[in-house]
Design an enzyme around this catalytic site. Structure first.
Site, PDB file in Angstrom:
ATOM      1  N   ASP A  55       0.804  -1.223   0.000  1.00 44.55           N
ATOM      2  CA  ASP A  55       0.000   0.000   0.000  1.00 44.55           C
ATOM      3  C   ASP A  55       0.838   1.275   0.000  1.00 44.55           C
ATOM      4  OD1 ASP A  55      -2.228  -1.641   0.104  1.00 44.55           O
ATOM      5  OD2 ASP A  55      -2.303  -1.606   2.295  1.00 44.55           O
ATOM      6  N   LYS A  96       1.809   2.167  -5.151  1.00 42.63           N
ATOM      7  CA  LYS A  96       2.337   1.628  -6.415  1.00 42.63           C
ATOM      8  C   LYS A  96       1.400   1.938  -7.585  1.00 42.63           C
ATOM      9  CE  LYS A  96       2.351  -2.418  -4.377  1.00 42.63           C
ATOM     10  NZ  LYS A  96       2.098  -2.021  -2.988  1.00 42.63           N
ATOM     11  N   GLY A  97       0.086   1.733  -7.341  1.00 37.29           N
ATOM     12  CA  GLY A  97      -0.888   1.958  -8.413  1.00 37.29           C
ATOM     13  C   GLY A  97      -0.805   3.367  -8.949  1.00 37.29           C
ATOM     14  N   ASN A 132      -5.334 -10.064  -3.658  1.00 38.50           N
ATOM     15  CA  ASN A 132      -4.995  -9.506  -2.334  1.00 38.50           C
ATOM     16  C   ASN A 132      -4.519  -8.063  -2.503  1.00 38.50           C
ATOM     17  OD1 ASN A 132      -2.734 -10.532  -3.690  1.00 38.50           O
ATOM     18  ND2 ASN A 132      -1.683 -11.212  -1.851  1.00 38.50           N
ATOM     19  N   GLY A 153      -4.617  -4.189  -3.786  1.00 36.47           N
ATOM     20  CA  GLY A 153      -5.584  -3.139  -4.085  1.00 36.47           C
ATOM     21  C   GLY A 153      -4.769  -1.922  -4.467  1.00 36.47           C
ATOM     22  N   HIS A 154      -4.727  -1.614  -5.745  1.00 32.28           N
ATOM     23  CA  HIS A 154      -3.894  -0.503  -6.229  1.00 32.28           C
ATOM     24  C   HIS A 154      -4.810   0.654  -6.620  1.00 32.28           C
ATOM     25  CE1 HIS A 154      -0.296  -3.338  -7.248  1.00 32.28           C
ATOM     26  NE2 HIS A 154      -0.671  -3.393  -5.993  1.00 32.28           N
ATOM     27  N   THR A 155      -4.642   1.769  -5.931  1.00 27.62           N
ATOM     28  CA  THR A 155      -5.557   2.902  -6.122  1.00 27.62           C
ATOM     29  C   THR A 155      -4.976   3.932  -7.080  1.00 27.62           C
ATOM     30  OG1 THR A 155      -6.086   2.568  -3.804  1.00 27.62           O
ATOM     31  CG2 THR A 155      -7.032   4.521  -4.854  1.00 27.62           C
ATOM     32  N   THR A 194      -5.842 -11.587   3.548  1.00 27.36           N
ATOM     33  CA  THR A 194      -6.986 -10.909   2.942  1.00 27.36           C
ATOM     34  C   THR A 194      -8.099 -11.913   2.619  1.00 27.36           C
ATOM     35  OG1 THR A 194      -6.047 -11.184   0.739  1.00 27.36           O
ATOM     36  CG2 THR A 194      -5.499  -9.134   1.882  1.00 27.36           C
ATOM     37  N   ARG A 247       2.670 -28.572  -7.176  1.00 26.49           N
ATOM     38  CA  ARG A 247       2.478 -29.111  -8.524  1.00 26.49           C
ATOM     39  C   ARG A 247       1.101 -29.726  -8.738  1.00 26.49           C
ATOM     40  NH1 ARG A 247       7.932 -32.252  -7.853  1.00 26.49           N
ATOM     41  NH2 ARG A 247       6.895 -32.445  -5.851  1.00 26.49           N
ATOM     42  N   GLN A 267       1.925  -6.009  -3.297  1.00 21.32           N
ATOM     43  CA  GLN A 267       2.366  -6.127  -1.905  1.00 21.32           C
ATOM     44  C   GLN A 267       3.652  -5.313  -1.695  1.00 21.32           C
ATOM     45  OE1 GLN A 267       1.322  -9.472  -3.472  1.00 21.32           O
ATOM     46  NE2 GLN A 267      -0.583  -8.488  -2.920  1.00 21.32           N
ATOM     47  N   GLY A 309     -10.761  -2.971   3.757  1.00 23.68           N
ATOM     48  CA  GLY A 309     -11.279  -1.860   4.553  1.00 23.68           C
ATOM     49  C   GLY A 309     -10.748  -1.849   5.983  1.00 23.68           C
ATOM     50  N   LYS A 361       3.032  10.027  -0.086  1.00 21.42           N
ATOM     51  CA  LYS A 361       2.219  10.543   1.029  1.00 21.42           C
ATOM     52  C   LYS A 361       2.971  11.527   1.922  1.00 21.42           C
ATOM     53  CE  LYS A 361      -1.448   7.924   1.950  1.00 21.42           C
ATOM     54  NZ  LYS A 361      -2.406   6.847   2.223  1.00 21.42           N
ATOM     55  N   GLY A 414      -0.097  13.878  -2.811  1.00 23.16           N
ATOM     56  CA  GLY A 414      -1.545  13.698  -2.809  1.00 23.16           C
ATOM     57  C   GLY A 414      -1.888  12.503  -3.678  1.00 23.16           C
TER      58      GLY A 414
HETATM   59  P1  GDP Z   1      -0.757   0.378  -3.542  1.00 32.70           P
HETATM   60  O1  GDP Z   1      -1.365  -0.909  -3.096  1.00 32.70           O
HETATM   61  O2  GDP Z   1       0.716   0.428  -3.328  1.00 32.70           O
HETATM   62  O3  GDP Z   1      -1.121   0.739  -4.959  1.00 32.70           O
HETATM   63  O4  GDP Z   1      -1.363   1.498  -2.608  1.00 32.70           O
HETATM   64  P2  GDP Z   1      -2.911   1.643  -2.166  1.00 32.70           P
HETATM   65  O5  GDP Z   1      -3.673   2.157  -3.309  1.00 32.70           O
HETATM   66  O6  GDP Z   1      -3.396   0.414  -1.505  1.00 32.70           O
HETATM   67  O7  GDP Z   1      -2.788   2.694  -0.998  1.00 32.70           O
HETATM   68  C1  GDP Z   1      -2.268   3.975  -1.197  1.00 32.70           C
HETATM   69  C2  GDP Z   1      -3.352   4.986  -0.791  1.00 32.70           C
HETATM   70  O8  GDP Z   1      -2.776   6.247  -0.669  1.00 32.70           O
HETATM   71  C3  GDP Z   1      -4.439   5.125  -1.823  1.00 32.70           C
HETATM   72  O9  GDP Z   1      -5.638   5.476  -1.172  1.00 32.70           O
HETATM   73  C4  GDP Z   1      -3.947   6.302  -2.680  1.00 32.70           C
HETATM   74  O10 GDP Z   1      -5.001   6.991  -3.326  1.00 32.70           O
HETATM   75  C5  GDP Z   1      -3.304   7.145  -1.638  1.00 32.70           C
HETATM   76  N1  GDP Z   1      -2.146   7.929  -2.084  1.00 32.70           N
HETATM   77  C6  GDP Z   1      -1.184   7.627  -2.975  1.00 32.70           C
HETATM   78  N2  GDP Z   1      -0.237   8.572  -2.998  1.00 32.70           N
HETATM   79  C7  GDP Z   1      -0.605   9.500  -2.114  1.00 32.70           C
HETATM   80  C8  GDP Z   1      -0.018  10.723  -1.648  1.00 32.70           C
HETATM   81  O11 GDP Z   1       1.062  11.147  -2.056  1.00 32.70           O
HETATM   82  N3  GDP Z   1      -0.697  11.419  -0.685  1.00 32.70           N
HETATM   83  C9  GDP Z   1      -1.887  10.982  -0.187  1.00 32.70           C
HETATM   84  N4  GDP Z   1      -2.472  11.727   0.757  1.00 32.70           N
HETATM   85  N5  GDP Z   1      -2.457   9.854  -0.586  1.00 32.70           N
HETATM   86  C10 GDP Z   1      -1.828   9.115  -1.513  1.00 32.70           C
HETATM   87  P1  IMO Z   2      -0.920  -4.130  -2.270  1.00 34.03           P
HETATM   88  O1  IMO Z   2      -0.475  -4.674  -3.603  1.00 34.03           O
HETATM   89  C1  IMO Z   2      -0.925  -4.541   2.061  1.00 34.03           C
HETATM   90  C2  IMO Z   2      -1.006  -8.610   3.666  1.00 34.03           C
HETATM   91  C3  IMO Z   2      -2.258  -9.067   4.384  1.00 34.03           C
HETATM   92  C4  IMO Z   2      -1.658 -10.054   5.357  1.00 34.03           C
HETATM   93  C5  IMO Z   2      -0.553 -10.702   4.535  1.00 34.03           C
HETATM   94  C6  IMO Z   2      -0.949 -12.004   3.876  1.00 34.03           C
HETATM   95  O2  IMO Z   2      -2.219  -3.417  -2.324  1.00 34.03           O
HETATM   96  O3  IMO Z   2       0.180  -3.333  -1.653  1.00 34.03           O
HETATM   97  P2  IMO Z   2      -2.508 -12.708   1.856  1.00 34.03           P
HETATM   98  O4  IMO Z   2      -3.916 -12.340   1.529  1.00 34.03           O
HETATM   99  O5  IMO Z   2      -1.512 -12.366   0.830  1.00 34.03           O
HETATM  100  O6  IMO Z   2      -2.404 -14.146   2.295  1.00 34.03           O
HETATM  101  O7  IMO Z   2      -2.171 -11.844   3.173  1.00 34.03           O
HETATM  102  O8  IMO Z   2      -0.203  -9.761   3.555  1.00 34.03           O
HETATM  103  N1  IMO Z   2      -1.238  -8.097   2.306  1.00 34.03           N
HETATM  104  C7  IMO Z   2      -1.158  -6.811   1.956  1.00 34.03           C
HETATM  105  N2  IMO Z   2      -0.962  -5.720   2.725  1.00 34.03           N
HETATM  106  N3  IMO Z   2      -1.029  -4.431   0.726  1.00 34.03           N
HETATM  107  C8  IMO Z   2      -1.206  -5.513  -0.047  1.00 34.03           C
HETATM  108  O9  IMO Z   2      -1.201  -5.449  -1.407  1.00 34.03           O
HETATM  109  C9  IMO Z   2      -1.329  -6.780   0.570  1.00 34.03           C
HETATM  110  N4  IMO Z   2      -1.520  -8.041   0.127  1.00 34.03           N
HETATM  111  C10 IMO Z   2      -1.459  -8.831   1.191  1.00 34.03           C
HETATM  112  O10 IMO Z   2      -2.884  -7.993   5.034  1.00 34.03           O
HETATM  113  O11 IMO Z   2      -1.056  -9.373   6.420  1.00 34.03           O
HETATM  114 MG    MG Z   3      -2.893  -1.575  -1.810  1.00 29.96          MG
END
Ligand code: GDP
Ligand code: IMO
Ligand code: MG
Length: 424
Positions: free
Chosen positions: A13, A16-17, A38, A40-42, A129, A143, A224, A302, A331, A414
């Site tokens: 999180d 990356k997205g 698992n 979630g790329h925003t 997840t 396998r 991840q 969530g 961030k 942001g």
């Molecule tokens: P990912 O899994 O690495 O793609 O990251 P996520 O999308 O799960 O979580 C990153 C969160 O931070 C998302 O809600 C993004 O919209 C938000 N985000 C990304 N970059 C920034 C930033 O520079 N500032 C703020 N405030 N939010 C950010």
């Molecule tokens: P992105 O790509 C944050 C965490 C889970 C748990 C552990 C194992 O959005 O960054 P799993 O479902 O893989 O068996 O869970 O890894 N986890 C993540 N935490 N971002 C993710 O993906 C994650 N994918 C899995 O919360 O602790």
């Molecule tokens: Mg994520």
């Protein structure tokens, strides 16, 4: 003629997205190499927020081809819902989105096994997840798995039945309360498979090799974070794939000498969702403030994310494991208003001060040693150039660059595409 790689350096999180979306215009192909739903790329642009799970984050750009590599695990049910969520954007999936025949399928019983395994662990649960990731990768390395390419063969349903029967026996063995109606789940699953088959299945390694020969550029998108890597993460509180740079080689069929830049993404602080050690975790108002301002809730489940200071010991380790060539700090805006910022620069471990990540980083084993920095109060979210950044933030950046010996080339201020500052 090279592949660049983008991956998370913390516990996921990191953003990356967002950055893949920002960088996509520089590449012909975006390719996911591991993980599954698992992730979630925003992405945020034009006032709309999108959360992608299995689909690479280049999908919104007209020109880009998006590849789901062999290292990814695909849940057809989640995947089809994800496609439906994008219906309104008129994306030509058949042309733009292609799936490796060697990618493994997440079956309904994999999800159930994940739930049964977690329930059986009680307090020691991973905090998965519950998307079936662990059981699917277990069947891959054991396998026994079913791959996307199997769907083109006549006997795949027999293989499926045998595996699902075995899974049901395993679920019963766990002897925990997991309620399910497999028949109902299978209706949804088989329906999703038919829809999945409308996409192009390819030998993705051959496709990518040819693309490289044709002079195309590729960005490999990690899921991840490095501290969730099956080998180098905080085992057993990790995911079941190699989230680190080597995972791009095995997850796409790309050779190490074809990788050029390795973009390492980190938050200006640290978060973690799920169980497991987190040395710099905060349980005070500072942690609450990070969670509130950063809106730290998991994009998939969530669940609230645990928050803490930046951990340079862990970051140095993940930079080395990945061979990071450029850093991107995400961030940064969330830290505006903190009077003092802290960064862990060493750990106290068994009475000694150490600067590397030891085998065991449970709270009873390590105590972080912090360096403090003066904070800044300026709102960064409307800034667009490096020259606008406050002095205190520049001091923070300079310190990190010096310690990590890697340049920070992007500072994100942001969630929106536009809230991205490039540094020379
Ligand atoms: P990912 O899994 O690495 O793609 O990251 P996520 O999308 O799960 O979580 C990153 C969160 O931070 C998302 O809600 C993004 O919209 C938000 N985000 C990304 N970059 C920034 C930033 O520079 N500032 C703020 N405030 N939010 C950010
Ligand atoms: P992105 O790509 C944050 C965490 C889970 C748990 C552990 C194992 O959005 O960054 P799993 O479902 O893989 O068996 O869970 O890894 N986890 C993540 N935490 N971002 C993710 O993906 C994650 N994918 C899995 O919360 O602790
Ligand atoms: Mg994520």
């Amino acid at each position: 003629m090279a592949v660049d790689l983008l991956l998370g350096l913390q516990w996921g999180d990191e953003g990356k997205g967002k950055i893949v979306d920002v960088l996509t215009s520089n590449y012909n192909i975006i390719a996911r190499f591991q993980g599954g739903p698992n992730a979630g790329h925003t992405l945020k642009f034009d006032g709309i927020k999108h959360v992608l799970r299995t689909i690479p984050s280049g999908i919104f750009h007209k020109e880009s081809i998006n590849v789901i590599g062999n290292g990814v695990v695909v849940d057809p049910v989640v995947f089809i819902k994800e496609l439906e969520g994008l219906d309104q954007f008129n994306i030509d999936y058949k042309a733009k989105l292609i799936v490796s025949r060697k990618a493994h399928l997440i079956l309904p019983t994999h999800r159930l096994l994940d739930a049964a395994s977690e329930a059986s662990k009680g307090k020691a649960k991973i905090g998965s997840t519950l998307k079936g990731i662990g059981p699917t990768y277990m069947d891959k390395t054991g396998r026994n798995g079913i791959r996307v390419g199997d769907l083109e063969l006549p006997d795949w349903k027999e293989k499926y039945r045998a595996l699902a029967n075995k899974h049901e026996a395993m679920i019963a063995f766990y002897n925990v309360d997991v309620q399910y109606d497999l028949e109902e789940m299978e209706v949804e699953f088989f329906d999703a498979i038919e829809r999945l088959k409308e996409l192009q299945f390819i030998d993705s390694e051959a496709y990518l090799h040819q693309a490289l020969r044709d002079g195309k550029t590729i960005l490999a998108e990690g899921a991840q974070g490095s501290l969730l890597d099956i080998d180098f993460g905080t085992y057993p509180f990790v995911t079941s794939s190699n989230t680190t740079a080597a995972g791009a080689c095995t997850g796409l069929g790309i050779a190490p000498n074809q990788i050029k830049e390795v973009f390492g993404i980190f938050k200006a602080y640290t978060t973690r969702v799920g169980s497991g050690p987190f040395p710099t975790e905060l349980f005070d108002e500072d942690g609450e403030e990070m969670a509130r301002v950063g809106q730290e809730f998991g994009a998939v489940t969530g669940r609230p994310r645990r928050c803490g200071w930046l951990d340079l010991v862990a970051l140095k380790y993940t930079c080395r494991v990945n061979g990071v060539t450029q850093l991107m700090m995400m961030k940064s805006d969330v830290l505006s208003g903190f009077k003092t910022l802290k960064v862990a620069t060493a750990y106290k471990y068994k009475g000694e001060t150490i600067e590397h990540l030891p085998f065991n980083i449970e709270p009873e084993n390590v105590e972080p040693i912090y360096t403090s920095f003066k904070g800044w109060s300026e709102d960064l979210t409307k800034m667009s150039e490096a020259s606008q950044l406050p002095k205190e933030l520049n001091d923070y950046i300079d310190f990190l660059e010096k310690e990590l010996e890697i340049p920070i080339t992007i500072v994100s201020v942001g969630p929106d595409r536009k809230q991205t500052i490039f540094r020379d």
